[in-house]
Scaffold this active site. Structure first.
Site, PDB file in Angstrom:
ATOM      1  CB  SER A 145     -11.963  -9.967   2.055  1.00  0.00           C
ATOM      2  OG  SER A 145     -11.912  -8.610   2.460  1.00  0.00           O
ATOM      3  CE1 TYR A 189     -10.030  -8.819  -2.963  1.00  0.00           C
ATOM      4  CE2 TYR A 189     -11.197  -7.493  -1.336  1.00  0.00           C
ATOM      5  CZ  TYR A 189     -10.272  -8.469  -1.637  1.00  0.00           C
ATOM      6  OH  TYR A 189      -9.581  -9.099  -0.624  1.00  0.00           O
TER       7      TYR A 189
END
Length: 283
Positions: free
Chosen positions: A175, A188
Site C-alpha cells: 500500500s 495497518y
C-alpha cells in the site's frame, strides 16, 4: 472544489461487501486479452471483491485458470466466479481465514487437486481499522491485523512454494501507506511496510529457483475495504486528496498484477509498482 467522490456510505464490518457499494467498483478489464497467462494457474487471496476480483477477471482474460480465497463473502465470490467463467476460464472458490496456516495449506492443496499445478500466487487479502489515538490500539487488533496482513502472506507463500516452479511468480499487495504512513492506521501501515521488506527478501531468496517476487502498492482505490473501514463522510471524500483528484478503480490496478505475473515482467523481481493517482513516493 467539491471533494465528494461518491455517496456517503458505511458498512458495519469487515470484510466489506461489494454488492452493497454505491456506485459499484469497476472491475472488468479495459482491454482485450493476448494470452499472456495461457495455461497458467493463479491463486488469489481476497479474490472475491475489490482489487482481488479485478485481478481474477483480468488474469482469466489472459488465459489463466483461477482459484480465489476469501473469508466468507459468498455472494461476492459468486459474482467473481461468474465474471471469470464469462472470460472462458475455470475457477474454484475457497472460503476460510488466511491467518490460519492449516487453512492456507488446504487452499493450495485444493488448487493442486483441481488443476494439477500452481504458477502464480497473488497475496492480496488484508484488513484495516482506524484508531485515532495510538494509545487506544488494542493488543487484540494489533495481533489480528498482523495475522491477516503479514502472517497470512507468509503462510500462503510457504504452502505455494511446494508447487510453484521456475517461471512462476508471486505478487504481493502492499500500500501507499507503507511509504507515506497513515496516523490513524499505524498497525495497518506497519504491516504494509513489512510486506515491502518481505517482497524484497523473498525475491532474493527465490531468484536462483527462477521464481519472481514483486508487489503492487495501490493508493486510494474504490473497494469494499473503504466503506468497511471509514465513516460515511470519509468514504464520500475517498480519493479526493490524490493528485488526480479521484479514487482509482480496481481495473486500473489489476493490469499491474497481470504484467508482473506474466513474461512481460520477466526482468523484474523485488520491485514495487505504484498505481496511486500521482503521489510521488520512495521506491
Amino acid at each position: 472544489m467539491d471533494k465528494t467522490q461518491q455517496p456517503p456510505q458505511h458498512q458495519e464490518r469487515q470484510p466489506g461487501r461489494e454488492d452493497r457499494m454505491d456506485p459499484p467498483p469497476d472491475y472488468m478489464p479495459r482491454f482485450p486479452g493476448s494470452g499472456r497467462l495461457d495455461g497458467k494457474v493463479a491463486l488469489i487471496t481476497g479474490g472475491d471483491s475489490g482489487i482481488g476480483r479485478a485481478v481474477a477477471v483480468a488474469m482469466a482474460r489472459e488465459g489463466a485458470s483461477i482459484g480465489i480465497v476469501y473469508l466468507e463473502e459468498d455472494q461476492d465470490a459468486e459474482e467473481t466466479s461468474r465474471a471469470v467463467r464469462e472470460e472462458g476460464s475455470d475457477i474454484i472458490q475457497i472460503a476460510g481465514d488466511i491467518g490460519d496456516e492449516d487453512f492456507c495449506r488446504e487452499a493450495v492443496k485444493r488448487t493442486i487437486a483441481e488443476y494439477g499445478r500452481l504458477d502464480v500466487l497473488v497475496n492480496n487479502a488484508a484488513e484495516q481499522h482506524e484508531v485515532s489515538d495510538f494509545r487506544d490500539l488494542s493488543a487484540e487488533q494489533l495481533q489480528r491485523t498482523f495475522k491477516t496482513n503479514v502472517f497470512g502472506y507468509f503462510y500462503m507463500t510457504k504452502a505455494a512454494l511446494e508447487h510453484i516452479g521456475a517461471g512462476g511468480s508471486i505478487v504481493n499487495t502492499t500500500s501507499i501507506t507503507a511509504y507515506q504512513g497513515y496516523p490513524d492506521m499505524v498497525d495497518y501501515s506497519a504491516t504494509r511496510g513489512a510486506i515491502v521488506s518481505f517482497t524484497r527478501s523473498m525475491a532474493g531468496a527465490l531468484v536462483e529457483r527462477g521464481i519472481r517476487v514483486n508487489a503492487v502498492a495501490p493508493g486510494p482505490i474504490w473497494t469494499p475495504l473503504i466503506p468497511a473501514s471509514f465513516d460515511a463522510e470519509k468514504v464520500a471524500r475517498h480519493g479526493s486528496s490524490a493528485p488526480m483528484g479521484r479514487a482509482g478503480q480496481p481495473n486500473e490496478v489489476a493490469s499491474c498484477y497481470v504484467f508482473l505475473a506474466s513474461e512481460e515482467g520477466s526482468y523484474m523481481t523485488g520491485q514495487v509498482l505504484h498505481p496511486n493517482g500521482g503521489n510521488i513516493v520512495g521506491s
